[in-house]
Write an enzyme that holds these catalytic residues in place. Structure first.
Site, mmCIF file in Angstrom:
data_model
loop_
_atom_site.group_PDB
_atom_site.id
_atom_site.type_symbol
_atom_site.label_atom_id
_atom_site.label_comp_id
_atom_site.label_asym_id
_atom_site.label_seq_id
_atom_site.Cartn_x
_atom_site.Cartn_y
_atom_site.Cartn_z
ATOM 1 N N GLU A 1 0.863 -1.175 0.000
ATOM 2 C CA GLU A 1 0.000 0.000 0.000
ATOM 3 C C GLU A 1 0.898 1.223 0.000
ATOM 4 O OE1 GLU A 1 -2.689 0.944 3.234
ATOM 5 O OE2 GLU A 1 -3.423 -1.110 3.156
ATOM 6 N N ASP B 1 -5.530 8.659 10.785
ATOM 7 C CA ASP B 1 -4.202 8.205 11.173
ATOM 8 C C ASP B 1 -3.781 8.674 12.549
ATOM 9 O OD1 ASP B 1 -3.205 6.635 8.935
ATOM 10 O OD2 ASP B 1 -3.477 8.479 7.779
#
Lengths: 419, 269
Positions: free
Chosen positions: B52, B63
């Site tokens: 990824e 995040d």
């Protein structure tokens, strides 16, 4: 999505008609969030819809407005200030006189009651200038809720006094050290908290930005400003104003005063954005005047961004306007031509700030001073085009106590000032 | 034109080996533009099956602190869409499925069709869009189908069954199941919510399900690989690179971690 209807028949541009179930205003708004938040946003939308038609909820909120915030807020005519604005008639909607000193209390009382209705005992909030944080902490204290406020580290330094106020009110203030350490980063951090604690926590967003239903819900809690003002100004002057002005960061005080006038087609709605050091310098916070269409904090709207879609840092002398996005309903009102948005730079705002202090004995928030500076321009323009009996209504969204340090430094009054 | 079979082939292979796939994440341009690929190659050497590539974004709300820090470093390195696409292309060239993970605004700003067309040209496999809701995705889905790039959405433990059914229908390649309510980052325990979520997804979809968020070591990878088709690891790799300024050491540690995780997914069942 169908394209927005043009402003034709009398009802065609009421926001209710254009905002669909997914919370779009024309092409703007919607939801751009992690899937983990969908359930909470749905729950909130349902709670808000049911509360709107629940007489018990509405009575409870009305009682708090009356006996806690001090509503309805009054209207003051600013005659001496108006001498610098072409001698037109200028009226100030005094949201600065609300408990906690700004319009922010209207929204937090509504949302805190909703949080209780949903059985959520913990509220989180973001704050820039600290006004929304203080208001959230206040509502949490009043209703017995736990309150966590995320605030950019830079803003905690600029607004020490408000940090102390929040703490006194029992809130926990968490300085955010990521990114530009201002309001946008505080929102990011609040969203991360919400993703993690969504089952127990309500995110008490302070403005008409963010994913659906926030822009509609916060507007609904703020529209009382315009509803009162529309009645008051008609009583005072026998007619509607020629222009309604408000400062725009995220845009909650502006939507609050605009909304009742949206179908009054002869009333100009004018939002004053933070032009910072000037749009041409790139150092500003004027998302509509100097930004472009994009997605930020869960909604499609006007955003300050670079050519790669990265959010740009905003700049304003006013912490409360220092935000690189704007509520999606404003983006829509701009695109259909119903509202105008103009930038006011730091110096223009501070000039108007000083003028209001000295002519009316009212120290406004620096945010609000942007609207006052706009009135100086629009007043002179209206005096020429429509005469001195023109009427301007300004949302005096907040008082300036919190800004005394910034202003003293700007004007060279403080000992530490180098000016 | 060759059909995009990257992820289909990968999961066919891992299924035949009775194991889960190991997917590793790294933001493009981290720790700098020229070295990203070296760390990715170390992951692959250690046994990572698919990569990824993160498109760094200024406001990464999904995040935690580790990937936030890496994204900031990438942005300081002036990483742009073209850098993301270049890295994706380099991954495809070593015959490993290259997935791009991106928040929505940078893709929209670049141009949905333009971005996907280049990915197709670069033999990219898929794009994960953590903040694009299916409600806003109709244009995205039609362009992904047109350019034959898999569209992967993230679902969460609190996603309702009704919603799972809708979201999983629009996924191709695999379904990304967030193991917990929260943001990316290493955690001491992988929550048992993950397995329940995977079981619920299986009611609605036959696509492979990969679990991400919070997996950082061999034992956690083994645990997740018992029930999931893929295990996604990001922050643990990023953290090693942040903590080791010496490149050779950092590369050795990244490869070592990949090996351990790879043992985890291979010894689970």
């Amino acid at each position: 999505m169908t394209s927005p209807k043009p402003a034709g028949d009398s009802q065609s541009i009421s926001s209710k008609k254009v905002s669909d179930l997914e919370g779009h205003f024309g092409d703007f708004g919607g939801r751009f969030v992690p899937e983990a938040l969908i359930a909470a946003l749905d729950e909130l939308a349902v709670a808000h819809e049911s509360a709107k038609s629940d007489p018990i909820f509405q009575a409870e909120l009305a009682q708090l407005h009356k006996s806690y915030s001090g509503r309805p807020s009054i209207i003051t005519e600013a005659k001496r200030f108006a001498e610098s604005a072409g001698n037109v008639r200028i009226f100030l909607k005094r949201e600065d006189l609300n408990h906690t000193g700004s319009h922010k209390i209207n929204n937090v009382l509504g949302q805190a009651l909703l949080a209780k209705r949903m059985g959520k005992q913990r509220i989180i909030a973001e704050t820039g200038a600290g006004q929304h944080g203080v208001a959230s902490a206040t509502a949490a204290a009043l209703l017995g809720l736990e309150c966590i406020v995320y605030m950019g580290e830079l803003d905690t330094q600029r607004q020490e006094l408000n940090v102390a106020r929040m703490k006194m009110l029992g809130a926990t203030v968490i300085p955010v050290t990521q990114g530009s350490r201002t309001l946008k980063d505080a929102i990011n951090e609040a969203m991360r908290d919400w993703v993690t604690n969504v089952s127990t926590t309500h995110y008490l967003l302070g403005t008409v930005a963010g994913p659906h239903p926030f822009p509609q819900m916060v507007r609904d809690f703020q529209k009382i400003i315009g509803e009162e003002a529309r009645t008051q100004i008609k009583e005072l002057t026998g007619r509607l104003p020629d222009a309604v002005l408000a400062c725009v960061g995220g845009g909650s005080n502006a939507i609050g005063i605009f909304h009742a006038f949206i179908n009054d087609k002869d009333v100009r709605l004018i939002g004053l954005e933070a032009g910072g050091k000037g749009i041409e310098t790139g150092e500003h916070a004027a998302s509509i005047s100097g930004g472009s269409k994009g997605v930020l904090h869960g909604a499609r709207t006007y955003v300050l961004q670079d050519e790669d879609g990265q959010t740009k840092e905003s700049h304003s002398i006013s912490a409360g306007l220092d935000y690189p996005g704007v509520g999606p309903e404003h983006a829509y009102l701009k695109d259909i031509g119903r509202a105008e948005y103009l930038p006011i730079n730091d110096d223009q705002a501070m000039y108007a700030f000083s003028l209001l202090c000295k002519t009316e004995g009212i120290i406004p928030a620096i945010e609000t001073a942007h609207a006052l500076a706009g009135a100086l321009q629009i007043g002179n323009e209206l005096a020429k085009t429509k005469g001195t009996d023109s009427i301007i209504l300004i949302n005096l969204s907040g008082r300036g106590d919190k800004d005394v340090n910034t202003a003293a430094e700007y004007f060279g009054f403080s000992k530490s000032s180098s000016k | 034109m060759n059909q995009n079979r990257w992820l289909g082939d990968l999961f066919t292979k891992t299924k035949s080996e009775n194991r889960a796939a190991l997917i590793g994440y790294l933001p493009a341009g981290f720790p700098n533009k020229s070295d990203s690929i070296d760390y990715i190659k170390a992951m692959i050497a250690g046994g990572v099956d698919a990569i990824e590539v993160g498109f760094p974004y200024s406001d990464p709300v999904m995040d935690g602190p580790v990937i936030q820090q890496a994204s900031e470093i990438s942005l300081q390195n002036k990483v742009k869409a073209d850098d993301v696409l270049r890295l994706q292309s380099e991954v495809a060239k070593v015959n490993v499925p290259a997935i791009v993970m991106s928040y929505w605004n940078p893709i929209e700003r670049y141009g949905v069709a333009e971005f996907l067309e280049l990915m197709q040209k670069n033999h990219g496999a898929a794009v994960i869009t953590p903040d694009l809701t299916i409600d806003e995705s109709s244009e995205w889905i039609s362009q992904c189908r047109k350019f034959d790039i898999n569209s992967i959405f993230v679902v969460a433990p609190n996603t309702s069954d009704a919603r799972l059914e809708q979201v999983t229908k629009l996924c191709t390649g695999f379904i990304y199941a967030a193991s917990i309510m929260g943001v990316t980052g290493t955690r001491t325990v992988v929550s048992n919510q993950a397995q329940q979520l995977v079981n619920r997804i299986r009611k609605f979809s036959e696509l492979p399900v990969a679990v991400g968020l919070g997996v950082s070591n061999r034992d956690q990878a083994r645990e997740v690989a018992k029930y999931a088709d893929g295990v996604i690891v990001g922050s643990a790799f990023v953290k090693l690179i942040l903590e080791n300024s010496n490149k050779e050491q950092a590369i050795a540690k990244v490869e070592q971690l990949a090996k351990e995780l790879s043992e985890g997914v291979r010894n689970a069942r």
